[in-house]
Design a protein around this motif. Structure first.
Motif, mmCIF file in Angstrom:
data_model
loop_
_atom_site.group_PDB
_atom_site.id
_atom_site.type_symbol
_atom_site.label_atom_id
_atom_site.label_comp_id
_atom_site.label_asym_id
_atom_site.label_seq_id
_atom_site.Cartn_x
_atom_site.Cartn_y
_atom_site.Cartn_z
ATOM 1 N N VAL A 20 0.862 -1.185 0.000
ATOM 2 C CA VAL A 20 0.000 0.000 0.000
ATOM 3 C C VAL A 20 0.896 1.233 0.000
ATOM 4 N N GLY A 21 0.835 1.986 -1.088
ATOM 5 C CA GLY A 21 1.673 3.172 -1.241
ATOM 6 C C GLY A 21 2.678 2.996 -2.357
ATOM 7 N N SER A 22 2.617 3.863 -3.380
ATOM 8 C CA SER A 22 3.510 3.718 -4.537
ATOM 9 C C SER A 22 4.595 4.787 -4.565
ATOM 10 N N GLY A 23 4.987 5.255 -3.383
ATOM 11 C CA GLY A 23 6.060 6.244 -3.301
ATOM 12 C C GLY A 23 7.431 5.599 -3.282
ATOM 13 N N ILE A 24 8.418 6.340 -2.808
ATOM 14 C CA ILE A 24 9.803 5.859 -2.787
ATOM 15 C C ILE A 24 9.910 4.562 -1.998
ATOM 16 N N VAL A 25 9.297 4.511 -0.824
ATOM 17 C CA VAL A 25 9.384 3.317 0.023
ATOM 18 C C VAL A 25 8.668 2.141 -0.630
ATOM 19 N N GLY A 26 7.436 2.359 -1.069
ATOM 20 C CA GLY A 26 6.641 1.275 -1.623
ATOM 21 C C GLY A 26 7.267 0.635 -2.844
ATOM 22 N N LEU A 27 7.782 1.456 -3.768
ATOM 23 C CA LEU A 27 8.347 0.895 -4.995
ATOM 24 C C LEU A 27 9.698 0.246 -4.760
ATOM 25 N N HIS A 28 10.501 0.794 -3.848
ATOM 26 C CA HIS A 28 11.763 0.115 -3.515
ATOM 27 C C HIS A 28 11.495 -1.207 -2.802
ATOM 28 N N CYS A 29 10.448 -1.230 -1.992
ATOM 29 C CA CYS A 29 10.038 -2.481 -1.351
ATOM 30 C C CYS A 29 9.650 -3.503 -2.423
ATOM 31 N N ALA A 30 8.849 -3.082 -3.388
ATOM 32 C CA ALA A 30 8.406 -3.976 -4.456
ATOM 33 C C ALA A 30 9.579 -4.501 -5.269
ATOM 34 N N LEU A 31 10.527 -3.640 -5.593
ATOM 35 C CA LEU A 31 11.683 -4.046 -6.385
ATOM 36 C C LEU A 31 12.582 -5.021 -5.617
ATOM 37 N N THR A 32 12.701 -4.804 -4.310
ATOM 38 C CA THR A 32 13.493 -5.737 -3.492
ATOM 39 C C THR A 32 12.799 -7.091 -3.409
ATOM 40 N N LEU A 33 11.477 -7.077 -3.244
ATOM 41 C CA LEU A 33 10.725 -8.333 -3.235
ATOM 42 C C LEU A 33 10.861 -9.066 -4.570
ATOM 43 N N ARG A 34 10.882 -8.321 -5.671
ATOM 44 C CA ARG A 34 11.046 -8.950 -6.975
ATOM 45 C C ARG A 34 12.397 -9.661 -7.077
ATOM 46 N N GLU A 35 13.442 -9.034 -6.531
ATOM 47 C CA GLU A 35 14.768 -9.675 -6.532
ATOM 48 C C GLU A 35 14.759 -10.954 -5.707
ATOM 49 N N LYS A 36 14.090 -10.898 -4.550
ATOM 50 C CA LYS A 36 14.069 -12.056 -3.640
ATOM 51 C C LYS A 36 13.139 -13.155 -4.130
ATOM 52 N N TYR A 37 12.036 -12.756 -4.736
ATOM 53 C CA TYR A 37 11.014 -13.718 -5.168
ATOM 54 C C TYR A 37 10.660 -13.435 -6.633
ATOM 55 N N PRO A 38 11.522 -13.873 -7.567
ATOM 56 C CA PRO A 38 11.368 -13.492 -8.983
ATOM 57 C C PRO A 38 10.068 -13.952 -9.638
ATOM 58 N N ASN A 39 9.447 -14.996 -9.106
ATOM 59 C CA ASN A 39 8.218 -15.507 -9.724
ATOM 60 C C ASN A 39 6.937 -15.101 -8.987
ATOM 61 N N SER A 40 7.067 -14.205 -8.033
ATOM 62 C CA SER A 40 5.909 -13.824 -7.218
ATOM 63 C C SER A 40 5.021 -12.820 -7.943
#
Length: 371
Positions: A20-40
């Motif tokens: 929830v939230g597409s700012g600096i924190v939210g999108l960096h969180c999403a990008l880090t999750l993508r690195e950790k869980y590439p198929n999520s």
């Protein structure tokens, strides 16, 4: 909500992570999750047309605190805490630059300055006296002196003779930064939906039931990156803090270049596109500015214009082109809150007005909480 079968199937089914939230924190969180869980399957929900709080509304300061702000922090936090905060801010700025690249954020290392009004004698003298001490405690981070005094070359008026200069400070283009971050998120198969405000959530044995309007869906994990708006759903000790800003029309032959601080960071200005962007004044009405409502007040806008006319641009004709506000997240401590709220719910909030500096790092720390 009038969602079709296809919309429910592709956007709201088998969601692994909802942010929830597409700012600096939210999108960096999403990008880090993508690195950790590439198929999520990663879904970001944003209640505004653009990131609603401060990520696209801040002044674009790549800073970590002025001398007077650091001294003020030392009165409310231990020396170790203050140094750790500055280390986080510095590390966060380097992470932002690494993730997006300097050209994408229009990074300009012009340095930062602090000026002191003539009436602010005590703060001026204290800062000059304690510069060696501040430089000493920050030397392990920067390896060199951070602050030194310089004679004012900008022809400001009604201020003390010396400015405090910080060569490590820079400015960025906030709009370019967020545009680049949004592009990177989309390129990494992160789904972003705007105009969706989460109304409630309920944890159950298969994840988290997330509700908005008259629609609900299940996500395995829920992560809040809502900063100044966090208290409503997370019950965290985060107080919203509105920041009012104005910007001038272009000014011919504008000689002011850099990022500038005044009155313990409560006022700040910079050059951008031959204009002066000037914000602050929250200290004139703390209670009134503790709000999640966007808008401007005559009290603060008039004072910003007064300082522009009498201090910053005393011999220059200028016109105000535009005004806006952003919502920050504050609290009794300047330490951000990055914590697990329950088995499947997490938050990274209370950035203390330093979102540009620490937002990327807090986003990564938030993602790293998920196991």
């Amino acid at each position: 909500m009038n969602f079709s079968y296809w919309e429910i199937k592709n956007w709201f089914t088998a969601v692994d992570f909802t942010i929830v939230g597409s700012g600096i924190v939210g999108l960096h969180c999403a990008l880090t999750l993508r690195e950790k869980y590439p198929n999520s399957k990663i879904l970001v929900l944003e209640k505004g047309i653009l990131p609603q709080g401060a990520s696209t509304k801040n002044a674009g300061f790549a800073c970590f605190g002025s001398a007077s702000e650091i001294l003020d922090d030392l009165k409310n936090h231990s020396e170790e805490e203050v140094v750790q905060l500055i280390q986080k801010r510095w590390d966060g700025l380097q992470l932002l630059r690494k993730n997006l690249g300097d050209s994408a954020i229009d990074f300009k290392p012009f340095g930062g300055y602090e000026l002191f009004l003539k009436e602010d004698e005590s703060s001026y003298n204290e800062c000059l006296q304690k510069l060696p001490f501040i430089n000493e405690i920050l030397k392990p981070i920067f390896k060199n002196d951070v602050f030194n005094k310089e004679v004012d070359r900008f022809d400001f008026k009604e201020i003390h003779e010396y400015l405090i200069f910080n060569p490590f400070e820079a400015q960025i283009d906030t709009g370019k930064m967020m545009h680049s971050l949004l592009q990177k998120a989309i390129a990494n198969n992160i789904m972003i939906l705007n105009h969706i405000e989460v109304a409630a959530f309920h944890e159950n044995n298969i994840g988290v039931l997330i509700s908005f309007d008259d629609f609900s869906f299940i996500s395995k994990k829920l992560l809040f990156a809502t900063n100044g708006f966090a208290q409503k759903l997370t019950n965290n000790q985060v107080k919203p803090a509105r920041a009012q800003v104005l910007i001038t029309e272009p000014i011919p032959n504008l000689d002011i270049k850099g990022t500038f601080h005044l009155d313990k960071g409560y006022y700040y200005f910079r050059n951008i596109d031959d204009r002066i962007l000037f914000g602050g004044g929250r200290n004139l009405d703390f209670s009134g500015e503790t709000t999640t409502e966007f808008g401007q007040t005559e009290l603060i806008q008039n004072h910003l214009e007064k300082l522009l006319k009498e201090v910053i641009l005393p011999d220059t004709d200028f016109k105000i082109a535009h005004r806006w506000s952003g919502i920050m997240g504050m609290g009794s401590s300047k330490n951000p809150i990055v914590e697990q709220l329950s088995d499947n719910v997490f938050c990274g909030v209370r950035l203390g007005g330093m979102g540009v500096a620490i937002g990327s790092l807090i986003g990564k720390e938030l993602a790293d909480l998920v196991q």
